[in-house]
Each structure stands twice: as C-alpha cells, then as structure tokens.
Design an enzyme around this catalytic site. Sequence first.
Site, PDB file in Angstrom:
ATOM      1  N   THR A  47      34.983  12.548   2.664  1.00  0.00           N
ATOM      2  CA  THR A  47      35.406  13.790   2.806  1.00  0.00           C
ATOM      3  C   THR A  47      36.937  13.699   2.686  1.00  0.00           C
ATOM      4  O   THR A  47      37.573  14.470   2.197  1.00  0.00           O
ATOM      5  CB  THR A  47      35.009  14.566   4.092  1.00  0.00           C
ATOM      6  N   SER A  95      29.965   7.969   1.962  1.00  0.00           N
ATOM      7  CA  SER A  95      29.632   6.888   2.719  1.00  0.00           C
ATOM      8  C   SER A  95      28.105   6.601   2.661  1.00  0.00           C
ATOM      9  O   SER A  95      27.791   5.416   2.470  1.00  0.00           O
ATOM     10  CB  SER A  95      29.992   7.033   4.216  1.00  0.00           C
ATOM     11  N   THR A 126      32.529  10.077   6.723  1.00  0.00           N
ATOM     12  CA  THR A 126      32.141  10.007   8.545  1.00  0.00           C
ATOM     13  C   THR A 126      30.372  10.045   8.577  1.00  0.00           C
ATOM     14  O   THR A 126      30.201   9.802   9.599  1.00  0.00           O
ATOM     15  CB  THR A 126      32.551  11.648   9.051  1.00  0.00           C
ATOM     16  N   ASP A 127      29.797  10.161   7.603  1.00  0.00           N
ATOM     17  CA  ASP A 127      28.218  10.364   7.620  1.00  0.00           C
ATOM     18  C   ASP A 127      27.602   9.045   8.262  1.00  0.00           C
ATOM     19  O   ASP A 127      26.945   8.999   9.085  1.00  0.00           O
ATOM     20  CB  ASP A 127      27.498  10.734   6.520  1.00  0.00           C
TER      21      ASP A 127
END
Length: 376
Positions: A47, A95, A126-127
């Site tokens: 992101t 990710s 961030t996932d």
Amino acid sequence: MRIVHRTAALFSTFAVAAVTALSSASAQPGNGKEELPEVAVIGTGGTISGVSTDRVSFQNYQSGKLAISKMVDELRPEVDGLAKVTTEQFGNKGSGGYSIADYRKLTASVDAALKKSDAVVVTTGTDTMEEFAYWLDLTVRSDKPVVLTGSMRPWTVIGTDAPANLYNAIKLAASRKTKCYGTVVMLNDEVQAAREVRKTDALRMDTFTSGSSGRLGVIDQDNIRLNRAPARVESCGRSSWRTPFDLDRITKDGKALPKVEIAYSYQDAGGEAVKAFADSGADGIVTAGTGAGGISPAMSTARTEAVKKGVTFTSTTRTGSGAVYGSTSTTGVIGAEDLTPQKARLLLLLSLAATDDEKQIREWFATLGTAQFTEG
C-alpha cells in the site's frame, strides 16, 4: 531451566546494547563532526507504494505502482539530513504475493545491503508484514538495524501515513538505536519487535500492536524513545546472537525449503484439512487451536495418523494471546508458547530445513521461540 531476568541484569543488558550502538556511530577523526550513516532502503511494494484513483480513495487504489527511488526522492532534502540513503527495488506487489522462495531472496538482499550500509529499511505491504518481519528476524545474519515499514493508506491520498512512516523508518534506522534488536517494525510512530507484532485491524492506521508484551518505543518528531528491548540484545556482540538459520548453509544444495501449513480448529472441525496437508507432502503442520491449543477430536485423530507418517506438528492458539506449552511426552507435537500460528509456521519451517532432530527443534522453540531474558 529458563529464568526471567532480574532487573539489575536487565539494565546491564540494555547498557551493553546502548554502548555497542553508540560506538558504531562514533565520529570520524579529524573532521570535527559525525559522518552521516548509510541507510539502504529496499522496496517490495504494498500500500505504501500505492496510487489511488483520486485523493480520497483510501481503499480504492493500485498497490505497488510507485518505485522506492521516487518515494525516497519525494522526502528529500529531509532524509538527506538523516543519512546517505540508497534504494533498491526488490519487487513491487502486495505482501501476500510473495513466496517463501522470495523470502529467501529478500534475506540475501538485506544481508548484501548490510555489508555496505549501516542499516536497512524494507518497505512492504501490511497484510503479511508481521511474517516478513519475523522471517528477517530469524534469518538475517548481521546485528545492524533492520526496520520494516509500510502504510495503511496509499501514498497519493490526503491524510496518508505513507511518507511519515517511511521518513520515521529511515530516521530510526539512521539512529542505529536498534542495533542487536533484530528486525523491528515502525508504523504510526510506534516501534514493535518482529516476534511480537501483529496486525489487529483491517483498516485502522493503529493496526499494529505487540499484545501484552507492548511496543518497544515511539518516535516523537526528533525524539526516539525506546522503553524496552527484545531479549536477544542479551547476546549482543556474541556469536550466539545469530540464529542457527543461515540460509547459505541450510539450503546450500539448492533444495526447496520444507512445506509447512496451518490448520485452524473450531467447533466440530473435521480432520480433512490435516489429512490433506499430510497427504500432499507437508513436512510440518501448525494447528491454530482453541484456548490453550485444543483441537477437535477429528483433527486430533488426523494429527496422530500424520505424525506416524513423519509430519511434525506445532500447537498454537487462535485466541491471539497466551501460551501453548505442549508436552514433551507427545511425540511429533511441539508447543509454540505465545507465537502466533503464522510465526510458528516460519520457525517450524526453518527448523525443519536445518534439522530433523525433534529434540533440537523443541529446544529452538523453547529458546528462539520464547525469547525470554535469562541469567548466566
């Protein structure tokens, strides 16, 4: 026997880490001022490198569109006052799109960068950032700072957290205050340890926490406040600081890393998932159990059969906190204490790559996996 570190010894550990960090940042002779540290920023996408459809499309955007070099250039001249910053584009996607084989290559890239630089920043989505972080924590051989960052909003929306997170990550890395901490995560002005950090909300910017362990510290503009340290700083400056997972050694013959899966338990869960994983060649399986690691009767039966076939199991809890201790008398099943299922998977995967000795794997889970301060 592992004993919780006494306060005095804990402070001495912090002192050792602090002295080591400060010594690495000593001024160059004759120039009257300290040379700027060299920080390598490695971009993998996510992101933070996203481009939105418009300035208020907080959730509608294309991930991995901006090059890391462009993002860093937009933060100049501010970052130029912190460090000599170089960039490397490892990849540019979400990710969750990276494989374990990619992880192995990322470790090599970070190791190579640390041979030339004083610290490394890795940007990622961030996932699965917590998995990126723990993987690097277990496999990077240098004790120089490694800082992961990303964002919950793309670079191009109003109110984005992306530029501030990248700037603060470079600031933290350049300070070298996390030398010997292993990999840390920096988002939302907070510093978290790789072993403990987890994503807790799908959308909020304060999504990352460290559970009952608590964050390591915060960044308040010019102030970097670190209130605690991961237990591995206790070994700072010694060879024992490094984990046994040297990827150049354990994969030197080019063989694939072991296949490890996660099976989730719930009311009346069937044993089909465990059986399917075992039948498809899984070397290890992590169970995300109820309470202190409980699994359904059907899953338990399937696990017993899989152990007979040589599959190694690690038991975790789906609750998000608390420990699963397991039993040394249960062959083939290892308690992961308070590691989350996804992090227990990575530790089991690397352990199985390094050895097939169950006793040794149990020891690694009891030491590397729990990472408590010890006396002696």
